[in-house]
Design a protein around this motif. Structure first.
Motif, short mmCIF file in Angstrom:
data_model
loop_
_atom_site.label_atom_id
_atom_site.label_comp_id
_atom_site.label_asym_id
_atom_site.label_seq_id
_atom_site.Cartn_x
_atom_site.Cartn_y
_atom_site.Cartn_z
N LEU A 165 0.84 -1.20 0.00
CA LEU A 165 0.00 0.00 0.00
C LEU A 165 0.87 1.25 0.00
O LEU A 165 0.57 2.24 -0.68
CB LEU A 165 -0.92 -0.01 1.22
CG LEU A 165 -2.02 1.06 1.27
CD1 LEU A 165 -2.95 0.93 0.07
CD2 LEU A 165 -2.81 0.95 2.56
N LEU A 166 1.97 1.22 0.74
CA LEU A 166 2.91 2.33 0.74
C LEU A 166 3.55 2.53 -0.63
O LEU A 166 3.72 3.66 -1.10
CB LEU A 166 4.00 2.10 1.78
CG LEU A 166 3.64 2.34 3.25
CD1 LEU A 166 4.77 1.88 4.16
CD2 LEU A 166 3.34 3.82 3.49
N VAL A 167 3.90 1.41 -1.29
CA VAL A 167 4.51 1.50 -2.63
C VAL A 167 3.54 2.15 -3.61
O VAL A 167 3.90 3.09 -4.34
CB VAL A 167 4.92 0.11 -3.14
CG1 VAL A 167 5.40 0.19 -4.59
CG2 VAL A 167 6.02 -0.48 -2.28
N MET A 168 2.29 1.69 -3.61
CA MET A 168 1.28 2.25 -4.52
C MET A 168 1.03 3.72 -4.23
O MET A 168 0.96 4.55 -5.15
CB MET A 168 -0.02 1.46 -4.41
CG MET A 168 0.05 0.06 -4.98
SD MET A 168 -1.57 -0.76 -5.01
CE MET A 168 -1.85 -1.03 -3.26
N THR A 169 0.89 4.06 -2.95
CA THR A 169 0.63 5.45 -2.57
C THR A 169 1.77 6.35 -2.98
O THR A 169 1.55 7.45 -3.53
CB THR A 169 0.42 5.55 -1.04
OG1 THR A 169 -0.66 4.69 -0.65
CG2 THR A 169 0.11 6.98 -0.63
N ALA A 170 3.00 5.91 -2.74
CA ALA A 170 4.17 6.72 -3.08
C ALA A 170 4.24 7.00 -4.57
O ALA A 170 4.41 8.15 -5.00
CB ALA A 170 5.44 6.01 -2.61
N ILE A 171 4.09 5.96 -5.39
CA ILE A 171 4.25 6.13 -6.83
C ILE A 171 3.11 6.94 -7.43
O ILE A 171 3.32 7.79 -8.30
CB ILE A 171 4.38 4.75 -7.51
CG1 ILE A 171 5.70 4.10 -7.12
CG2 ILE A 171 4.27 4.87 -9.03
CD1 ILE A 171 5.88 2.68 -7.62
N LEU A 172 1.89 6.69 -6.99
CA LEU A 172 0.75 7.39 -7.57
C LEU A 172 0.61 8.82 -7.06
O LEU A 172 0.08 9.68 -7.76
CB LEU A 172 -0.54 6.60 -7.29
CG LEU A 172 -0.59 5.20 -7.91
CD1 LEU A 172 -1.89 4.49 -7.52
CD2 LEU A 172 -0.45 5.26 -9.41
N HIS A 173 1.08 9.09 -5.84
CA HIS A 173 0.90 10.43 -5.26
C HIS A 173 1.98 11.41 -5.71
O HIS A 173 1.68 12.56 -6.08
CB HIS A 173 0.89 10.35 -3.74
CG HIS A 173 0.74 11.69 -3.07
ND1 HIS A 173 -0.46 12.37 -3.02
CD2 HIS A 173 1.66 12.49 -2.45
CE1 HIS A 173 -0.28 13.52 -2.39
NE2 HIS A 173 0.98 13.62 -2.03
N PHE A 174 3.24 10.98 -5.71
CA PHE A 174 4.34 11.90 -6.00
C PHE A 174 4.60 11.96 -7.51
O PHE A 174 4.93 10.95 -8.14
CB PHE A 174 5.61 11.47 -5.26
CG PHE A 174 5.47 11.51 -3.76
CD1 PHE A 174 5.48 12.73 -3.08
CD2 PHE A 174 5.29 10.34 -3.03
CE1 PHE A 174 5.34 12.77 -1.70
CE2 PHE A 174 5.14 10.38 -1.65
CZ PHE A 174 5.16 11.60 -0.98
N LYS A 175 4.47 13.16 -8.07
CA LYS A 175 4.58 13.34 -9.52
C LYS A 175 5.96 12.96 -10.03
O LYS A 175 6.11 12.53 -11.18
CB LYS A 175 4.27 14.80 -9.88
CG LYS A 175 2.82 15.19 -9.60
CD LYS A 175 2.57 16.65 -9.94
CE LYS A 175 1.12 17.02 -9.62
NZ LYS A 175 0.86 18.46 -9.91
N GLN A 176 6.98 13.13 -9.21
CA GLN A 176 8.34 12.80 -9.62
C GLN A 176 8.48 11.32 -9.96
O GLN A 176 9.34 10.95 -10.76
CB GLN A 176 9.32 13.17 -8.50
CG GLN A 176 10.78 12.94 -8.87
CD GLN A 176 11.71 13.09 -7.68
OE1 GLN A 176 11.25 13.29 -6.56
NE2 GLN A 176 13.00 13.01 -7.93
N LEU A 177 7.63 10.50 -9.40
CA LEU A 177 7.72 9.05 -9.59
C LEU A 177 6.83 8.55 -10.72
O LEU A 177 6.73 7.35 -10.94
CB LEU A 177 7.36 8.33 -8.29
CG LEU A 177 8.20 8.70 -7.07
CD1 LEU A 177 7.74 7.92 -5.84
CD2 LEU A 177 9.69 8.44 -7.33
N HIS A 178 6.16 9.47 -11.42
CA HIS A 178 5.29 9.07 -12.52
C HIS A 178 6.12 8.74 -13.76
O HIS A 178 6.46 9.61 -14.56
CB HIS A 178 4.29 10.18 -12.83
CG HIS A 178 3.26 10.37 -11.77
ND1 HIS A 178 2.22 11.28 -11.86
CD2 HIS A 178 3.10 9.74 -10.57
CE1 HIS A 178 1.48 11.21 -10.77
NE2 HIS A 178 1.99 10.29 -9.97
#
Length: 345
Positions: free
Chosen positions: A51-64
């Motif tokens: 859940l942390l992995v999904m939240t981090a990637i989808l929330h932070f634009k730098q990780l898109h």
């Protein structure tokens, strides 16, 4: 873990007052506590870690990025294993009984197979992505775009769900084993039997993509070594900005390939015992002891909990994202634009 039963002890049933109930194999209280702690820890880690992995990637634009979207989708498959498979398997493994009904038993088996194959498909596409990124890093952004990543994600979900549903809901897995299936179909049991043909297909479906991934990552690391030597020789002769940029790009892609290579190795180590045991079992008359089968199953399940730990060890951006999410700063309006690291994956 040994059972706490004796030859003179009365036979315990999953449903004491129900005819046709499965026989229960009880563990000692201490053993049950330990097993619940071990299995429960894996389930909790799979749920909250992914859940942390999904939240981090989808929330932070730098990780898109295309690669990170694949990783987020892989985390979703592992998250669903933690939610829909591991808790119920935990009760079945410790209590040696299935208390959730025959209908959900079929769903549970489908989820188990589908999410496993979904993880395998995701890892296969990620290995292709990394191969292109390392062998041709400057052209890579035009070859593996977000649209291509979305196509890969769609395939990684649609094919496994269709395959597992078709096999288990049509009963194709039990063809030729109807007598054995009927014998195992007692109240409080949830054990799907798979005939030799489908076991062989399952094994090849695991083995062939795994072999392809091994070949791709072997080539990746050979190319990475050549690039490192070439860049080292070039940097000693010239210091142009173009060469400096190539060096940074190549270094970043090699680091990402190394980390994701570890993820693939972890997947293989986790799932290989179960795949080999299933193959041997089908051709040797289902002789595997229950405790060996449970160990193989839980080695495979624990893979869903391992990937977030790998990211936490090797990705600084993930560690920083965890700090932001856990501290509550993720709810600030500007948090999505936050710079997590000096170097994006």
């Amino acid at each position: 873990m040994s059972s706490n039963s004796s030859p003179t002890a009365a036979v315990q049933l999953c449903y004491e007052h129900l005819n046709g109930s499965c026989v229960k194999t009880p563990y000692s209280p201490a053993s049950r506590v330990i097993l619940y702690m071990v299995y429960g820890f894996g389930a909790v880690l799979a749920v909250f870690g992914n859940l942390l992995v999904m939240t981090a990637i989808l929330h932070f634009k730098q990780l898109h990025s295309p690669t990170n979207f694949l990783i987020a989708s892989l985390a979703c498959a592992d998250f669903l294993v933690g939610v829909t498979v591991m808790p119920f398997s935990m009760v079945r493994s410790v209590e040696s009984c299935w208390y959730f009904g025959q209908t959900f038993c079929t769903f549970h088996t489908c989820f188990d197979a589908a999410f496993c194959y979904s993880s395998l498909f995701h890892l296969s596409f990620i290995s292709i992505d990394r191969y292109i990124a390392v062998t041709d890093p400057l052209v890579y952004p035009t070859k593996f775009t977000v649209s291509v990543s979305c196509i890969c994600i769609s395939i990684s979900w649609i094919l496994p769900l269709t395959y597992s549903g078709a096999v288990f809901y049509t009963g194709a897995n039990e063809k030729g084993l109807e007598e054995l299936s009927s014998a195992l179909n007692c109240a409080g049991g949830c054990q799907m039997v798979v005939n030799q043909n489908w076991v062989l297909i399952d094994f090849l479906s695991f083995f062939i993509p795994t072999l392809v991934m091994i070949i791709l990552y072997s080539n990746i690391f050979l190319v990475a070594r050549q690039q490192a030597k070439k860049i080292e020789n070039t940097s000693s002769k010239t210091d142009s900005s173009s060469d400096s940029y190539k060096s940074r790009v190549a270094k970043r892609e090699r680091k990402a390939a190394k980390t994701l290579g570890i993820t693939v190795i972890a997947f293989m180590i986790s799932w290989l015992p179960y795949s080999i045991d299933s193959l041997i079992d089908a051709f040797m008359g289902f002789i595997t002891p229950a405790y060996i089968y449970e160990i193989c199953c839980w080695c495979a399940y624990y893979n869903s909990a391992m990937n977030p730990l790998i990211y936490a060890l090797f990705y600084p951006w993930f560690r920083k994202a965890i700090q932001v999410i856990v501290s509550g700063r993720v709810f600030k309006d500007s948090s999505g634009s936050m710079n997590l690291s000096s170097e994006q994956m």
